[in-house]
Design an enzyme around this catalytic site. Structure first.
Site, PDB file in Angstrom:
ATOM      1  N   ARG A  39       0.842  -1.206   0.000  1.00  0.00           N
ATOM      2  CA  ARG A  39       0.000   0.000   0.000  1.00  0.00           C
ATOM      3  C   ARG A  39       0.877   1.256   0.000  1.00  0.00           C
ATOM      4  O   ARG A  39       0.527   2.278  -0.595  1.00  0.00           O
ATOM      5  CB  ARG A  39      -0.956   0.004   1.192  1.00  0.00           C
ATOM      6  CG  ARG A  39      -0.268  -0.023   2.543  1.00  0.00           C
ATOM      7  CD  ARG A  39      -1.248   0.079   3.701  1.00  0.00           C
ATOM      8  NE  ARG A  39      -0.586  -0.117   4.975  1.00  0.00           N
ATOM      9  CZ  ARG A  39      -0.852   0.587   6.064  1.00  0.00           C
ATOM     10  NH1 ARG A  39      -1.759   1.542   6.032  1.00  0.00           N
ATOM     11  NH2 ARG A  39      -0.224   0.336   7.196  1.00  0.00           N
ATOM     12  N   HIS A  54      -5.473  -3.456   2.186  1.00  0.00           N
ATOM     13  CA  HIS A  54      -5.940  -4.228   3.341  1.00  0.00           C
ATOM     14  C   HIS A  54      -6.681  -5.498   2.912  1.00  0.00           C
ATOM     15  O   HIS A  54      -7.721  -5.853   3.468  1.00  0.00           O
ATOM     16  CB  HIS A  54      -6.816  -3.371   4.253  1.00  0.00           C
ATOM     17  CG  HIS A  54      -6.058  -2.274   4.953  1.00  0.00           C
ATOM     18  ND1 HIS A  54      -5.370  -1.301   4.261  1.00  0.00           N
ATOM     19  CD2 HIS A  54      -5.895  -1.994   6.275  1.00  0.00           C
ATOM     20  CE1 HIS A  54      -4.803  -0.468   5.114  1.00  0.00           C
ATOM     21  NE2 HIS A  54      -5.094  -0.875   6.350  1.00  0.00           N
ATOM     22  N   GLU A  92     -18.571   4.171  -0.965  1.00  0.00           N
ATOM     23  CA  GLU A  92     -17.757   3.522  -1.999  1.00  0.00           C
ATOM     24  C   GLU A  92     -18.485   3.363  -3.326  1.00  0.00           C
ATOM     25  O   GLU A  92     -17.903   3.561  -4.394  1.00  0.00           O
ATOM     26  CB  GLU A  92     -17.276   2.152  -1.497  1.00  0.00           C
ATOM     27  CG  GLU A  92     -16.324   2.204  -0.312  1.00  0.00           C
ATOM     28  CD  GLU A  92     -17.038   2.322   1.027  1.00  0.00           C
ATOM     29  OE1 GLU A  92     -16.342   2.431   2.055  1.00  0.00           O
ATOM     30  OE2 GLU A  92     -18.295   2.317   1.043  1.00  0.00           O
ATOM     31  N   ARG A 148      -1.849  -4.577   3.858  1.00  0.00           N
ATOM     32  CA  ARG A 148      -1.593  -3.690   4.994  1.00  0.00           C
ATOM     33  C   ARG A 148      -0.211  -3.960   5.599  1.00  0.00           C
ATOM     34  O   ARG A 148       0.496  -3.028   5.973  1.00  0.00           O
ATOM     35  CB  ARG A 148      -2.666  -3.926   6.065  1.00  0.00           C
ATOM     36  CG  ARG A 148      -2.408  -3.183   7.372  1.00  0.00           C
ATOM     37  CD  ARG A 148      -3.384  -3.646   8.455  1.00  0.00           C
ATOM     38  NE  ARG A 148      -3.402  -2.778   9.611  1.00  0.00           N
ATOM     39  CZ  ARG A 148      -4.132  -2.984  10.695  1.00  0.00           C
ATOM     40  NH1 ARG A 148      -4.911  -4.056  10.750  1.00  0.00           N
ATOM     41  NH2 ARG A 148      -4.090  -2.153  11.703  1.00  0.00           N
TER      42      ARG A 148
END
Length: 313
Positions: free
Chosen positions: A11, A110, A59, A168
């Site tokens: 990320r 994640h 979203e 993550r």
């Protein structure tokens, strides 16, 4: 004493690469759903505030806005946790982005069990399966910092929708060597062998490499293939390796249903039927715990892969 490997979360690689691309592509727009600090799009927001939009915890709406901007000639990267980007917003990704084949890149962080203590509700182990089934969608799962940066660059150059799976947890950098080359749809033979093929994606590539070294001490020569692009899959490479070894093990931080293992089985059953053992999340939900503990519990660490390959053989 072995040299300590660098550890970087993919990320973070994503966030830094977006900043680099922002200076190269004036039509690049980045969107997030109130998680920019976690997805690392905050780096782009700071560098290019006029081209960053925080859509809040909405979203599905974000995907619709991204589709609209893409239809006007923008290249749009949208980010949230995989559970929300692939799960909650699936209909919008399918109908508003996939169906019109728009230039939207869904970079979901994640993903998988390495979300850790957040538990089963946030550990998306179905995202690859969901994105694979959308016609024309490219699906990538980079193994480390080097590959994540390359995948993001390849995504912006690709015409059409792309899904990039990001993690993550920090992971070892394994592709930082001069011979590394990235191309959408192409896998890489990390280690050659003739006794069994181990096909891995994402953080599991590192586990597969270490497991192969352990197997080597037992006189078992495993061929390790790194598959970043799960769709389109490098079928030719996998079939060629299966012809050589006769047996295949797939390793992924994802459900064994619909992910890398299923894609490999599809390719082999149609072209070169061979025994396949799928390592991953075995039709169960994740659970709360540290990333390292969960990887070990689900048998996706080097020792777990080593044991599973030995049992298979």
């Amino acid at each position: 004493m072995a040299e300590e490997k660098k550890k970087i979360a993919t990320r973070e690689s994503y966030g830094k690469t977006l900043v680099d691309l922002g200076g190269e592509y004036s039509n690049l727009v980045v969107m997030d759903a109130d998680l920019s600090g976690s997805t690392m799009t905050s780096l782009f927001a700071k560098a290019y505030p006029d081209r960053f939009f925080d859509c809040g915890i909405a979203e599905a709406n974000m995907m619709g806005i991204a589709a609209g901007l893409a239809s006007l000639g923008k290249v749009v990267f949208v980010s949230s946790f995989a559970m929300f980007a692939a799960g909650r917003a699936f209909e919008q990704v399918r109908n508003s982005i996939g169906y019109p084949h728009l230039n939207v890149k869904v970079a979901a962080s994640h993903a998988g069990i390495t979300v850790g203590e957040d538990g089963a509700s946030h550990q998306c182990i179905e995202d690859i399966a969901l994105m694979r089934v959308i016609p024309g969608m490219v699906v990538m799962c980079p193994a480390d910092d080097v590959e994540a940066r390359a995948a993001v660059r390849a995504a912006i150059e690709h015409d059409g929708p792309v899904y990039i799976r990001l993690g993550r947890a920090v992971c070892n950098v394994i592709n930082d060597h001069p011979g590394y080359r990235f191309e959408i749809g192409k896998g890489t033979v990390v280690k050659e062998g003739g006794d069994v093929t181990i096909v891995a994606t994402g953080i599991c590539v590192d586990s597969a490499i270490d497991a192969a070294e352990m197997l080597e001490k037992d006189g078992i020569h495993a061929e390790v293939i790194n598959i970043c692009t799960i769709k389109p899959l490098d079928e030719a490479l996998i079939i060629e390796s299966a012809r050589k070894t006769g047996r295949v093990v797939t390793v992924e931080e994802h459900s064994v249903i619909g992910g890398l293992g299923s894609a490999v089985c599809d390719a082999l059953s149609a072209n070169y039927p061979a025994p396949v053992k799928k390592l991953g999340i075995q039709d169960v939900f994740g659970e709360s715990g540290s990333a390292g503990e969960l990887v070990k519990k689900f048998g996706l660490d080097a020792a777990g892969v080593y044991r599973s390959v030995k049992e298979f053989l």
